[in-house]
Design an enzyme around this catalytic site. Structure first.
Site, PDB file in Angstrom:
ATOM      1  N   ASP B 147     -44.690 -33.094  55.438  1.00  0.00           N
ATOM      2  CA  ASP B 147     -44.442 -31.655  55.514  1.00  0.00           C
ATOM      3  C   ASP B 147     -44.251 -31.308  56.986  1.00  0.00           C
ATOM      4  OD1 ASP B 147     -45.174 -31.930  52.856  1.00  0.00           O
ATOM      5  OD2 ASP B 147     -46.260 -30.024  52.795  1.00  0.00           O
ATOM      6  N   LYS B 211     -40.121 -25.521  52.065  1.00  0.00           N
ATOM      7  CA  LYS B 211     -41.461 -24.976  51.813  1.00  0.00           C
ATOM      8  C   LYS B 211     -41.585 -23.661  52.563  1.00  0.00           C
ATOM      9  CE  LYS B 211     -46.261 -26.355  52.878  1.00  0.00           C
ATOM     10  NZ  LYS B 211     -47.123 -27.458  53.313  1.00  0.00           N
ATOM     11  N   LYS B 247     -41.197 -25.373  47.601  1.00  0.00           N
ATOM     12  CA  LYS B 247     -42.659 -25.341  47.575  1.00  0.00           C
ATOM     13  C   LYS B 247     -43.179 -24.065  48.217  1.00  0.00           C
ATOM     14  CE  LYS B 247     -46.797 -27.604  49.408  1.00  0.00           C
ATOM     15  NZ  LYS B 247     -47.332 -28.694  50.234  1.00  0.00           N
TER      16      LYS B 247
END
Lengths: 280, 311
Positions: B147, B211, B247
């Site tokens: 991430d 995300k 996400k």
């Protein structure tokens, strides 16, 4: 031309706000003279769930407030009620059909009940707690602590006093409460919620639901987040049903006589014993 | 190819994206949030949401003990009920990756990927050299997903080529070994137009997932932002034929919130995205609420916080 009255919408009291029932339902209540009085909200099990969530989130703050502070706030409730006594008297007369004088006496007794329990807040611990003698170099203390969330089924009559004498001991103990008002006499409980909202009582410590007791009682009994129930407003049969499902999470389920007593506070508390080595 | 790799073609492409209708996006997000999901649909939604959770702990106070406890919860969210699915992934800081991986492998969670927040999370304020080492370090420790945060400062001052190259560099390091999730930190991007641009930028640069947030900035995963990102992956699929995941992370705490997200996905990107390989929810407290709702459906009475594990 005559003026049209601006009538109050009687709503629920959840987490310090006054919402309608999420179900949108209301029901009709009539006075002693069989005339229509109001359409209070008919709470659903989801309103109960929301009330328990609000009560749970308020419970640690209220339980950890100093006992002295809790006492002050209970006294404050009495002060604000005094200023609102006319409204309470009117509602009691309408609902119960009693004389103005009898209603006034009931309101005064309700106010005095708050004052009485406010005094108990900081004295409980010395009356019920103890320093225990143990065989070893330890201090050993026992002290009462709040249970958590307590549901209160208010007595129907007397309509205001029945609410106050069931509710006051529960919150004096440091619990947060979900009060289920009497089905046929709910107005004093709703007006009391307006008093509570302006008495420095933290939001969520008391939540008031109106509606059908028989509809809400089974959900109260099985709710795992509710730690205690005062069944004053329930029938013996409903009480037995609640006891059956309430056993799952060891709910403290009580019914008291109509008198004020510190045992009413202590019944919704648990005793904690602490050992502490001497000299450290 | 949509762009030829030069900054000018990238700039041109992003400049030509249609602007987001702010009022429309917010109204649609509100409208979709009113859907009522009940009974069997709710049961399905709860289990789907659990399988999509990136169970996250990103605190300075994280310890091996806490991470191990989290692993146990990830594999078997409700110890009293073996029908509860495992979560989608575990998301931790770099230094916890190794212990997370070995713990998961040891307790039957071999299939649960470990995501590491690399590239100077959460601010992203470090040189590219440091970010590269940070990423490599996570991969070496056994991370299956990275991430990364984008450089919001560079993006907002118009240096989009810089942001693009950074994502590309990290993607090259990840190679086939790890999925790359690109955190846009939408709370700092100010406008929905920027969210749309940053989404495309990340996808063009090679992101496998986009995300919303780090969880350290508020607002985080608001419904309109997720809507805009879902529209971006949908349109990107129409354009290129490849499906990019989304996400949302941060601020999703209740079952209701999670189900709203699933409705958004279904109505915007389509049911193809309703699986853990294309939609994840970054959360920690959410899992307990999902478990309590699941208990309610199973037992018929309301559950209490004392009956789920403490994080």
């Amino acid at each position: 031309m005559s003026r049209i009255d601006v009538n109050k919408t009687y709503k629920l009291f959840i987490g310090g706000t006054f919402p309608r029932s999420e179900s949108g339902r209301v029901y009709e209540i009539k006075g002693a003279n069989k005339k229509f009085i109001a359409n209070p909200a008919l709470a659903s099990r989801k309103d109960l769930r929301d009330a328990v969530v609000a009560a749970k989130s308020a419970s640690s703050g209220w339980a950890n407030a100093t006992a002295f502070n809790r006492g002050q706030i209970l006294y404050r409730i009495a002060e604000i009620m005094q200023g609102r006594s006319e409204q309470f008297i009117d509602e009691i007369c309408l609902l119960e059909g009693v004389s103005n004088k009898a209603a006034k006496l009931q309101v005064e007794e309700a106010i005095d009940t708050w004052v009485w329990y406010s005094g108990w807040c900081d004295k409980l611990y010395s009356v019920s707690g103890s320093q225990n003698q143990v065989s070893g170099p330890f201090y050993n203390f026992t002290t009462p602590e709040a249970l958590g969330v307590v549901a209160v089924f208010a007595e129907s009559k007397p309509s205001l006093l029945g609410v106050v004498r069931t509710l006051a001991p529960v919150i004096a103990a440091g619990n947060s409460a979900v009060l289920i008002a009497s089905e046929s006499y709910p107005l004093p409980a709703i007006t009391l919620s307006e008093v509570l909202a302006t008495s420095d009582l933290p939001a969520g410590v008391v939540n008031v639901l109106t509606g059908k007791v028989s509809e809400l009682a089974p959900w109260v009994g099985s709710h795992m987040e509710i730690d205690g129930v005062d069944v004053a407003g329930l029938s013996k049969k409903q009480e037995d049903e609640i006891k059956l499902v309430g056993a799952d999470n060891l709910k403290r389920i009580h019914r008291f006589s109509a008198t004020n007593h510190p045992e009413r506070i202590l019944s919704f508390m648990e005793h904690k014993t602490i050992w502490h080595p001497i000299g450290i | 190819m949509i762009i030829d790799g030069s900054e000018s073609s990238l700039k041109k492409f992003l400049a030509e994206l249609s602007p987001v209708d702010q009022v429309g996006a917010e109204a649609r997000a509100v409208m979709l949030a009113t859907r009522s999901i009940k009974t069997t649909s709710k049961a399905w939604a709860i289990d789907t949401a659990i399988s999509m959770i990136d169970l996250t702990t990103l605190e300075g106070a994280d310890s091996p003990g806490k991470v191990r406890a989290l692993c146990a919860k990830a594999v078997r969210p409700d110890p009293t009920d073996s029908t509860v699915p495992s979560v989608g992934a575990i998301c931790v800081y770099n230094d916890m990756v190794k212990i997370t991986r070995s713990e998961l492998d040891a307790i039957g969670g071999k299939d649960i990927p470990v995501a590491a927040v690399a590239t100077a999370f959460p601010s992203g304020r470090a040189s590219i050299a440091v970010k590269k080492i940070d990423t490599q370090d996570a991969l070496d420790a056994g991370a299956n997903e990275i991430d990364m945060v984008i450089d919001r400062g560079a993006f907002l001052s118009g240096k989009i080529g810089e942001v693009f190259d950074e994502i590309k560099t990290i993607k090259e390091i990840c190679g086939n070994k790890a999925h790359l999730k690109v955190i846009l930190e939408t709370g700092e991007l100010v406008t929905y137009d920027n969210v749309r641009k940053a989404s495309y930028l990340a996808m063009l640069a090679g992101a496998d997932f986009i995300k919303t947030s780090t969880g350290k900035v508020s607002p985080a995963a608001t419904a309109p932002v997720v809507l805009v990102m879902l529209e971006a992956v949908r349109d990107y699929f129409a354009l290129t034929g490849s499906r990019i995941g989304v996400k949302p992370a941060g601020g999703i705490r209740t079952t209701k919130d999670a189900i709203k997200q699933l409705v958004l996905v279904n109505e915007t990107a389509g049911s193809e995205w309703l699986k853990p390989s294309l939609f994840r929810i970054g959360a920690s407290a959410l899992l307990n609420d999902l478990l309590m709702q699941r208990m309610k459906l199973r037992t018929g009475h309301y559950a209490g916080a004392n009956y789920v594990t403490v994080d």
